[in-house]
Enzyme design. Sequence first.
Site, short mmCIF file in Angstrom:
data_model
loop_
_atom_site.label_atom_id
_atom_site.label_comp_id
_atom_site.label_asym_id
_atom_site.label_seq_id
_atom_site.Cartn_x
_atom_site.Cartn_y
_atom_site.Cartn_z
N LEU A 241 0.85 -1.18 0.00
CA LEU A 241 0.00 0.00 0.00
C LEU A 241 0.89 1.24 0.00
O LEU A 241 2.00 1.21 0.54
CB LEU A 241 -0.90 0.03 1.24
CG LEU A 241 -1.99 -1.04 1.36
CD1 LEU A 241 -2.73 -0.90 2.69
CD2 LEU A 241 -2.97 -0.97 0.20
N ASP A 242 0.39 2.33 -0.56
CA ASP A 242 1.13 3.59 -0.55
C ASP A 242 1.22 4.13 0.87
O ASP A 242 0.43 3.77 1.75
CB ASP A 242 0.43 4.63 -1.44
CG ASP A 242 0.41 4.22 -2.90
OD1 ASP A 242 1.30 3.46 -3.31
OD2 ASP A 242 -0.51 4.68 -3.62
#
Length: 243
Positions: free
Chosen positions: A100-101
């Site tokens: 995930l960012d």
Amino acid sequence: MRLDKFICKSTELTRTEAKKVLKSGEVRVNGDVAKNAAMQVHENNTVTIDGQQLTARGSRYYILHKVVDSICSNVDEGYPSVLNFIEVDKAFDLHIAGRLDADTTGLVLLTDDGRWSHNVISPKKQCQKTYRVWLRNAIDDDKLAVLVTKFAQGLQLQGEDSLTRPAILTRVAEEDLLDEQCYKSEVLLTITEGKYHQVKRMFAAVGNRVVGLHREQIGAIVLGDLAPGEWRALSPDEIALFS
């Protein structure tokens, strides 16, 4: 499994220390000296260090509720690695199955089982991932109906040769809203692939902007009531979903 990884899973040695032991000639595989850290070993191989036979520990599987401003990396780079939150021995030997960012929160799976994580992230497996998305521009019911069809048909993302795979877009029910003020701009999106910044790019392609992103589910594994920053071991039934 790589020989250096096998040694780490069988001893208290770090990956760097395992490579030093290999260079020293103390490691044997099926009686033969082995110095190649990348050598593949299997369950039926006999691996020894100084005559002591090694037995690898079982693989580990965890779920974490990722917080904002943390990164899915094995090193700290500007933001802390999510591995800092996993309070187990040799946490940094784990890897993330589906990144995930830094500004995205929610469900992250971590393991040291490469085959298992491959089943989570491989495009061929078409594993569903569900995201709660907050948008800059509210979407009325008529616009939502149009977008549902577009997302199901696939979108052309900038820089991509092919359309995205069919995705499922739904509005969040009022009773399930995390922000009561966001009824028209809080949606759920389920995708089966993981292109770079895919969710953000999909909404950009239809003239909107993602202002908040939270992953709630991977396959049948649900984040549930796990609080931000908390983690737990996966159950045998959850592990079996990708075995």
